[in-house]
Design an enzyme around this catalytic site. Sequence first.
Site, short mmCIF file in Angstrom:
data_model
loop_
_atom_site.label_atom_id
_atom_site.label_comp_id
_atom_site.label_asym_id
_atom_site.label_seq_id
_atom_site.Cartn_x
_atom_site.Cartn_y
_atom_site.Cartn_z
N HIS A 80 11.26 -4.52 -9.35
CA HIS A 80 10.89 -3.28 -10.03
C HIS A 80 9.58 -2.81 -9.39
CE1 HIS A 80 9.87 -0.43 -13.24
NE2 HIS A 80 8.67 -0.97 -13.25
N SER A 132 15.60 -0.46 4.68
CA SER A 132 16.75 -0.79 3.84
C SER A 132 17.97 0.00 4.28
CB SER A 132 16.43 -0.55 2.37
OG SER A 132 15.83 0.70 2.18
N ASP A 173 15.92 9.23 -10.97
CA ASP A 173 16.11 10.68 -10.84
C ASP A 173 16.50 11.11 -9.43
OD1 ASP A 173 15.66 11.33 -13.52
OD2 ASP A 173 13.49 11.34 -13.23
#
Length: 436
Positions: free
Chosen positions: A176, A312, A228
């Site tokens: 997180h 990534s 979002d």
Amino acid sequence: MKLKRLSVSPLLLLACASPGLVAEEATPGFREDSRLFLTQRNVYFHRNLLNNPGGQNYREEWAHGMMLDYRSGYTRGTVGVGLDAHAYLGLKLDSNRARTGTDLLPMDSRGRPEDDYSELGAAVKLRVSRSELRYGSQAPMNPVFGTGNARLFAPMAIGFSLSSQERDDLLLDAGHFTSGNDGNSTNSDGALKALYAQTETRRVDYAGANWTPGESTRLSVYASRFEDIWRQYYASASQRLDLDDLRALTFDLNLYRTLDQGRAKAGAIDNTTGSLSVRYSQGPHALTLAHQRVRGDEPFDYLGFDRQPGTSIYLANSVQVLDFNAPNERSWQLRYDLDLAPFGVPGLTFMTRYVRGDQIDDSQRRGGSAYQRYGEDGKRWERDIELRYVVQAGAAKDLSIRLRQASIRASSQVNQADTADNNELRVIVEYPLQLL
């Protein structure tokens, strides 16, 4: 010289740098298992943009970085406590306002490269059995949230990470994160972004598992949420088949599925992207063939920071400069690797590859998208050549020198949306040294 604000107290970092200042009550193990590394990294970066009307065409910078990384051991007991910390210093060796823009150096308010920049950061870590929880400044590496290092220093992300390997063949991974900073920045609260959309998010969550049921087999699954912006899912499989003592085949499959999420600040996203590669190795030689495909009217996107990209993107055709991730793009790669140790030069390796993409088309994209337009029937290619030498013994053992050259060409609309036609040269010298 600018210093980034610490995410822990200065006294704690000082104790980290000077083990003797740690409380005497600390159980043995914290200091005994501590390690201190100094890495020197010198980078020359030259890029000549050939088709960039009205923009800066010539970019050339040279910089040197010093990276001090401290990794403590753990206190004894059921819950082990530790601390990791880093201190980075970047120095300008050659650059000016007319040649900047390689992302090696930060720029001041007038667009001039800084003479030097520095950063301090730390992460507290807790360990129970074979599970570890960290909080602070970190550089995660996984298929949905990876920082990496393509310049002097790796971008860093601020937040929590959890890894657990209670079984030898299974690694569980979660995180997180709420902020980050570029490798060439001293900003302590920089943005996490969707790289190609250049849209910010203030929260990223991910979870995944890596399973190795055998020595030659690897399986991975991950899921992430960029708040979002998108939800992203990833799966991969790798299998090595040994044909005999000298020959082997390795298959790698990577697949991503990305869908818009929440307020969809980057616009509508419905994207499936995958790659398949086959590597044939015989002694010092290796030949790789890869195919990659994007299905979606927006590019496949991944983690970015204020200016620099993360890593990534575990796709076969994400190479030195291009990712071959444009809307509906189809790409092929042919790669050759050579280890020159059997020819009398241990430590010297050579690589060359050619990747070609076509069928780029975002003509059916819906309105409200944050992405650049790629047009119809776009094409492009990239050719890379790399030579790397690692010193094998002596005082300079592990010193590496790497030369990387790339050439990129693309149709005009693709040039405007992504990296322009250019020829690029990077020279990277790195020397890691363990001090403690």
